[in-house]
Design a protein around this motif. Structure first.
Motif, PDB file in Angstrom:
ATOM      1  N   GLU A  20       0.815  -1.211   0.000  1.00 46.26           N
ATOM      2  CA  GLU A  20       0.000   0.000   0.000  1.00 46.26           C
ATOM      3  C   GLU A  20       0.855   1.270   0.000  1.00 46.26           C
ATOM      4  O   GLU A  20       0.340   2.369  -0.223  1.00 46.26           O
ATOM      5  CB  GLU A  20      -0.921   0.032   1.231  1.00 46.26           C
ATOM      6  N   THR A  34       4.334   2.644  -5.552  1.00 45.15           N
ATOM      7  CA  THR A  34       3.130   1.976  -5.065  1.00 45.15           C
ATOM      8  C   THR A  34       2.152   1.704  -6.208  1.00 45.15           C
ATOM      9  O   THR A  34       1.627   0.587  -6.337  1.00 45.15           O
ATOM     10  CB  THR A  34       2.437   2.841  -3.989  1.00 45.15           C
ATOM     11  N   LYS A  35       1.918   2.692  -7.052  1.00 41.55           N
ATOM     12  CA  LYS A  35       0.946   2.560  -8.148  1.00 41.55           C
ATOM     13  C   LYS A  35       1.491   1.695  -9.293  1.00 41.55           C
ATOM     14  O   LYS A  35       0.729   1.276 -10.162  1.00 41.55           O
ATOM     15  CB  LYS A  35       0.548   3.933  -8.673  1.00 41.55           C
ATOM     16  N   TYR A  36       2.788   1.431  -9.278  1.00 41.89           N
ATOM     17  CA  TYR A  36       3.406   0.663 -10.363  1.00 41.89           C
ATOM     18  C   TYR A  36       3.596  -0.813 -10.007  1.00 41.89           C
ATOM     19  O   TYR A  36       3.975  -1.617 -10.857  1.00 41.89           O
ATOM     20  CB  TYR A  36       4.758   1.301 -10.718  1.00 41.89           C
ATOM     21  N   TYR A  75       7.659   8.462 -11.123  1.00 44.62           N
ATOM     22  CA  TYR A  75       7.489   8.040  -9.741  1.00 44.62           C
ATOM     23  C   TYR A  75       8.496   8.687  -8.788  1.00 44.62           C
ATOM     24  O   TYR A  75       8.504   8.396  -7.597  1.00 44.62           O
ATOM     25  CB  TYR A  75       7.594   6.511  -9.656  1.00 44.62           C
TER      26      TYR A  75
END
Length: 133
Positions: A20, A34-36, A75
């Motif tokens: 998370e 995190t989003k990748y 990022y």
């Protein structure tokens, strides 16, 4: 015009080590990936293993393409603070100077045998001197 970036310590970057909230350090730069995680070709586990340490060597060994390196810029969140960590200093308080009398009493209590011997020897000498007269 130079761009100011936020500086993070390695300890702070290491705290972000969950799916998370995942940060990775490569070449002194910190990336919030995190989003990748789900899109990473090597899987999320590879990125999660790279948290909490400098992952430059692992990144270089994987042979990432130029486009992968360009994608990293999306990022980027800051740089690793180059200053060394300074340990906290312990503060010691000097005891207040007490008077001569209290120091003397402390020593007498601690070394009671010396005054007792002086008194005993004085008593013996006084008795012997009194008998001679």
């Amino acid at each position: 015009m130079p761009t100011l970036t936020k500086l993070y310590s390695m300890e702070e970057a290491a705290l972000h080590n969950t799916p998370e909230d995942c940060w990775v350090v490569v070449d002194g730069k910190i990336y919030d990936v995190t989003k990748y995680l789900e899109d990473h070709p090597g899987g999320a586990d590879v990125l999660l293993e790279a948290t909490g340490k400098d992952a430059t060597e692992e990144f270089d060994d994987a042979g990432h393409s130029k486009s992968a390196k360009e994608l990293m810029q999306d990022y980027f969140i800051g740089e690793l603070d180059p200053t060394p960590e300074i340990p906290e200093m312990e503060v010691f308080r000097k005891e207040q100077d007490t008077g001569f009398a209290s120091k003397l009493m402390d020593n007498v209590v601690q070394y009671w045998a010396i005054p007792a011997a002086v008194i005993g020897i004085s008593a013996v000498v006084a008795i012997l001197y009194a008998r001679r007269k």
